[in-house]
Each structure stands twice: as C-alpha cells, then as structure tokens.
Design an enzyme around this catalytic site. Sequence first.
Site, PDB file in Angstrom:
ATOM      1  N   GLU A  42      -4.623   3.509  -7.575  1.00  0.00           N
ATOM      2  CA  GLU A  42      -3.746   2.496  -7.008  1.00  0.00           C
ATOM      3  C   GLU A  42      -3.832   1.242  -7.874  1.00  0.00           C
ATOM      4  O   GLU A  42      -4.902   0.685  -8.065  1.00  0.00           O
ATOM      5  CB  GLU A  42      -4.202   2.170  -5.585  1.00  0.00           C
ATOM      6  CG  GLU A  42      -3.291   1.213  -4.890  1.00  0.00           C
ATOM      7  CD  GLU A  42      -3.719   0.936  -3.462  1.00  0.00           C
ATOM      8  OE1 GLU A  42      -4.901   0.615  -3.250  1.00  0.00           O
ATOM      9  OE2 GLU A  42      -2.875   1.040  -2.551  1.00  0.00           O
ATOM     10  N   CYS A  82       0.822  -1.213   0.000  1.00  0.00           N
ATOM     11  CA  CYS A  82       0.000   0.000   0.000  1.00  0.00           C
ATOM     12  C   CYS A  82       0.853   1.260   0.000  1.00  0.00           C
ATOM     13  O   CYS A  82       0.465   2.277  -0.557  1.00  0.00           O
ATOM     14  CB  CYS A  82      -0.916  -0.012   1.212  1.00  0.00           C
ATOM     15  SG  CYS A  82      -0.006  -0.347   2.722  1.00  0.00           S
TER      16      CYS A  82
HETATM   17  P1  NAD Z   1     -10.231  -5.311   0.312  1.00  0.00           P
HETATM   18  O1  NAD Z   1     -10.710  -4.000   0.786  1.00  0.00           O
HETATM   19  O2  NAD Z   1     -10.876  -5.941  -0.842  1.00  0.00           O
HETATM   20  O3  NAD Z   1     -10.312  -6.388   1.489  1.00  0.00           O
HETATM   21  C1  NAD Z   1      -9.763  -6.179   2.744  1.00  0.00           C
HETATM   22  C2  NAD Z   1     -10.501  -7.012   3.770  1.00  0.00           C
HETATM   23  O4  NAD Z   1     -11.838  -6.533   3.846  1.00  0.00           O
HETATM   24  C3  NAD Z   1     -10.587  -8.494   3.434  1.00  0.00           C
HETATM   25  O5  NAD Z   1     -10.467  -9.256   4.603  1.00  0.00           O
HETATM   26  C4  NAD Z   1     -11.987  -8.626   2.872  1.00  0.00           C
HETATM   27  O6  NAD Z   1     -12.527  -9.907   3.021  1.00  0.00           O
HETATM   28  C5  NAD Z   1     -12.750  -7.624   3.717  1.00  0.00           C
HETATM   29  N1  NAD Z   1     -14.008  -7.124   3.136  1.00  0.00           N
HETATM   30  C6  NAD Z   1     -14.336  -7.004   1.828  1.00  0.00           C
HETATM   31  N2  NAD Z   1     -15.598  -6.546   1.702  1.00  0.00           N
HETATM   32  C7  NAD Z   1     -16.071  -6.351   2.951  1.00  0.00           C
HETATM   33  C8  NAD Z   1     -17.308  -5.882   3.495  1.00  0.00           C
HETATM   34  N3  NAD Z   1     -18.325  -5.524   2.712  1.00  0.00           N
HETATM   35  N4  NAD Z   1     -17.434  -5.812   4.836  1.00  0.00           N
HETATM   36  C9  NAD Z   1     -16.426  -6.161   5.638  1.00  0.00           C
HETATM   37  N5  NAD Z   1     -15.247  -6.636   5.200  1.00  0.00           N
HETATM   38  C10 NAD Z   1     -15.067  -6.723   3.878  1.00  0.00           C
HETATM   39  O7  NAD Z   1      -8.670  -5.116   0.087  1.00  0.00           O
HETATM   40  P2  NAD Z   1      -7.621  -6.166  -0.451  1.00  0.00           P
HETATM   41  O8  NAD Z   1      -7.814  -6.305  -1.899  1.00  0.00           O
HETATM   42  O9  NAD Z   1      -7.631  -7.388   0.391  1.00  0.00           O
HETATM   43  O10 NAD Z   1      -6.256  -5.395  -0.130  1.00  0.00           O
HETATM   44  C11 NAD Z   1      -5.717  -4.468  -0.989  1.00  0.00           C
HETATM   45  C12 NAD Z   1      -5.991  -3.055  -0.516  1.00  0.00           C
HETATM   46  O11 NAD Z   1      -5.552  -2.895   0.836  1.00  0.00           O
HETATM   47  C13 NAD Z   1      -5.234  -2.013  -1.279  1.00  0.00           C
HETATM   48  O12 NAD Z   1      -6.079  -0.943  -1.582  1.00  0.00           O
HETATM   49  C14 NAD Z   1      -4.147  -1.569  -0.312  1.00  0.00           C
HETATM   50  O13 NAD Z   1      -3.644  -0.287  -0.524  1.00  0.00           O
HETATM   51  C15 NAD Z   1      -4.826  -1.688   0.967  1.00  0.00           C
HETATM   52  N6  NAD Z   1      -3.827  -1.789   2.067  1.00  0.00           N
HETATM   53  C16 NAD Z   1      -3.634  -0.736   2.897  1.00  0.00           C
HETATM   54  C17 NAD Z   1      -2.698  -0.814   3.900  1.00  0.00           C
HETATM   55  C18 NAD Z   1      -2.433   0.320   4.843  1.00  0.00           C
HETATM   56  O14 NAD Z   1      -1.818   0.085   5.875  1.00  0.00           O
HETATM   57  N7  NAD Z   1      -2.879   1.521   4.576  1.00  0.00           N
HETATM   58  C19 NAD Z   1      -1.964  -1.964   4.056  1.00  0.00           C
HETATM   59  C20 NAD Z   1      -2.188  -3.017   3.194  1.00  0.00           C
HETATM   60  C21 NAD Z   1      -3.140  -2.919   2.203  1.00  0.00           C
END
Ligand code: NAD
Length: 462
Positions: free
Chosen positions: A369, A279
């Site tokens: 992103e 990220c």
């Molecule tokens: P995502 O938002 O798709 O999923 C993250 C988590 O949320 C997963 O466990 C998923 O199952 C859950 N989720 C999805 N829909 C949901 C809902 N409706 N209600 C509750 N939970 C739900 O993200 P991803 O694809 O797993 O990860 C990539 C993203 O994470 C990128 O945008 C990245 O930048 C971000 N990220 C941010 C940081 C940070 O510290 N700022 C760190 C790592 C990743």
Amino acid sequence: MKAYDGMYIGGAWRPAAGQDVIEVVNPADEQVIGTVPAGTAEDVDTAVRAARAALPEWAATPPAERAARLAALRDVLVARADEIAETVTAELGAPLKFSQAVHAAVPIAVAGSYAELAATYAFEEKTGNSVVHHEPVGVVAAITPWNYPLHQIVAKVAPALAAGCTIVVKPAEDTPLVARLFADAVHEAGIPAGVFNLVTGLGPVTGQALAEHPGVDLVSFTGSTAVGRHIAAIAAGQVKKVALELGGKSANVILPTADLAKAVNVGVANVMSNSGQTCSAWTRMLVHRDRYDEAVGLAAGAAAKYGERIGPVVNAKQQARVRGYIEKGVAEGARLVAGGPEAPREKGYFVSPTVFADVTEDMTIAQEEIFGPVLSILRYDDEEDALRIANGTVYGLAGAVWAGDEAEAVAFARRMETGQVDINGGRFNPLAPFGGYKQSGVGRELGVHGLAEYLQTKSLQF
Ligand code: NAD
C-alpha cells in the site's frame, strides 16, 4: 497559530494531565497552524472512567431518545459544515471543494443513517422459546487515522452511540483539530456528559494506553495493518473485542467488453482523489493485453490533467514514503507514463499524480500500500489471469469491475476476495457494510452491519 487546550472528558474541556503538545501543520504550506495537548495514560484513564460512569444510563436510554440525540448531532454537523471543511483543508491539505463534498458531507450522511437506524433497529427479537436482547458491548476505544479524519470518527461514534455504548476517541496526531470541532458538536447536540470523550495524543503513548485500558470493552481501530496487528495482540491478551479497518491494495478490473475510456477515467480519478490517501483506492488497474496500450495512454492523459488540482499528502514523512515507492517502481522496471518522484512544488508536501505501466505482480508497487497518488497498470491474458492477479495480495478491502454487461461484472465480482466491489462505477453507499477480507481487517463499518459490531446478545429462555 493557536494553542488549543484541554481534553473533552465527561462533558467538558478539562486541562490535560501533562504539558507536552503536538504541533499541527498545514501540509499545503508547511506552516504550524496550532498545537493540541499530547495525552498521557492519566488522561486516558480519566476519559475511560468518565465513559464507564456514563454507560449504565446511556445504555438504558430508550433507542428513540438515542436516535433523537444522533439526529441533533447530524444537524449540528450540517450547521458547521463550512467550518469542518475549512478545518480539514487546513490540517489535511485536501482541496476545499473536496473537503466540502466528502470530508464534511459524508459524516453528515453517516450520522443521519444511524439516527434512523437507532430508531428502527430491532434491539429485541424472538426465536423459539427465547427472547434475544441486543445489548451494547460497553465502553469503546476508537483509534482513528488522518486520511478521512472526521468520517473515520463518525463511522465509529455514530453506531456506538446508537447501540448504547459510550466511547473514548483518540484521533490521529496529524488531524486533531476536526476531532476537537466534533467534540464541540457533540456537546452542542446535547449528548450526555461522559457518553463521548476525546483524548488527543501520540499513537504509541495515548493510543496504546487506551487500547490497553482494562475499562475498555471493545477497541475499534482504523489504520495501518502493522498497528492493527499490534492492537489485536493487546486485545487478545485481555480477551477484549476488536474491530479492525486496515490497509488495502484494491484492483480495478476492466474486462474486455467494458467502456474503456470511462473505466480508465473513473479509475484514475478514484486513485488521485484525496491525493491517493484512501484505503479503498483502486491502485491496481488490470487491463486485457489487447486494450492495454490504449488504456495506458488514456490513464497517462487523465493523470496529467490533474496538475495543480491535487492537494498535498499529509506530511513530510508520507511525502518521502510515497516518493520512495515511486523510485522503487522505476528501479524494479516499471515504466513511468505520468508524474515521477520529483516534488512538483517547492513548498508543501506535494507528489505528482503518477502512473506506472508494465507493472508485474511481483513488483513492490503492485503489492504494498503506497497511500499516495500512484496508479499501477497491470496486463492480463484472460479472465482467470485477471482474477488471480486481483486476488494476489494480502489485502481484500475493495475493488471495481467494469464490463459491457452488468451480469458479467457481477459474476467476476463474486469471485473476488474483497469486502466491497463497485460495478461499472457504482456510487458510494453509506449504508453498505465496509470492511476487509484477509489482512484488510476484522469486522464491518456502516449501516446495520456496522451497528451490530457494537452490540452483544443476551438470550432469555421461557
Ligand atoms: P497508523 O496505523 O499509523 O495510525 C492510525 C492510528 O493509530 C492513529 O491514531 C495513531 O496515532 C494510532 N497508533 C499508532 N501507533 C499506535 C499504537 N502503538 N497503539 C495504539 N494506537 C496507535 O495509520 P495512519 O498512517 O494514520 O493511516 C493510514 C493507514 O490507515 C493506511 O494503511 C490505510 O489503509 C489505513 N486505513 C484503513 C481504512 C479502512 O477502513 N480499512 C480507512 C482509512 C485508513
């Protein structure tokens, strides 16, 4: 292929309420390596009840004892480091060396830092005629992504437990195996039943049920900005605390006085590591027009050297998404100088390390992103122009500044709208607060600032 069973709730693996499972796929060879139960609202309810039942005793446990449990947890993570690295490599696809050096090692450092902080933090302070107690927020719901699967879990669990909170974790569906391994580590470390609970499942089902559960006091979410916004809306409806670690589009600003070769090489390595799925990756490189062509040549060379060393991205959907962005970059007029949209291998979700030159601020690849091994190089005229471009996205998670003189780099960094800036290649510090300005999030993780997210104050006046 192994069918893993049960959810870790109340100190034991218990059968899941439903029959559905999630397949876990090795992204390097597309083989199914296991299945885990897909949790339901019923599983979430059982887990939240267990966490709530364990809260009073854990909250009242002296910080020194909580610290001792966290130190024991760190030791188990050390003992199991090889197993952790192998598991992350199998479900995320990261090269084993990277899994050992980062995916297994960083959680050890973070768990260790909270073992120390729990022992030394001033949970009580005096101000005027008051004593202020820093008390645990309560039951935490942790929803985590797949990109640094164990780190994201430990960056929530360790401070929550140090603070005296209890927790229910819902890991990403692509990487539940290292989360299960972590549950075993928690058990082995002797952390009392119910303090830590794990429910695997789909985001919109299990994650949603957890965020919505009235027994949860704080939702700590790391993931995409789109889902983060949704979680924040749920939390707002219930006036529940929320911490969000979201997306980024960080700038790597190379000032004219910088050591160009070093800045470019470290910059390319930063974007390509973990196959670009970081990220805080510096996906926009900003170079002065007089040194632009030289920088582009260096970056193209550095990216080409990655060749076979880069791992796949996490799944087929992510591969298609990243390739779509590369095609969009070409269509919008950016110049490909390394890589491209074609898959470099027949099997596995690989993407070629890709570098675009002649990227302008308005292009999609400069704003959104991508979350893949794709670097955009932008040209600036002067420092003000560089600052405007660096700050010109909705995100503000991280960044880098390179200059001949440290003070010059610091002066620039102070004007950036972002939560972390590495000066001339400054190293990762597990004690430094990590989190976003603008749409990159709300709140901070790691170190003492990360601990504060899990505490609330009570003032007693005398
Ligand atoms: P995502 O938002 O798709 O999923 C993250 C988590 O949320 C997963 O466990 C998923 O199952 C859950 N989720 C999805 N829909 C949901 C809902 N409706 N209600 C509750 N939970 C739900 O993200 P991803 O694809 O797993 O990860 C990539 C993203 O994470 C990128 O945008 C990245 O930048 C971000 N990220 C941010 C940081 C940070 O510290 N700022 C760190 C790592 C990743």
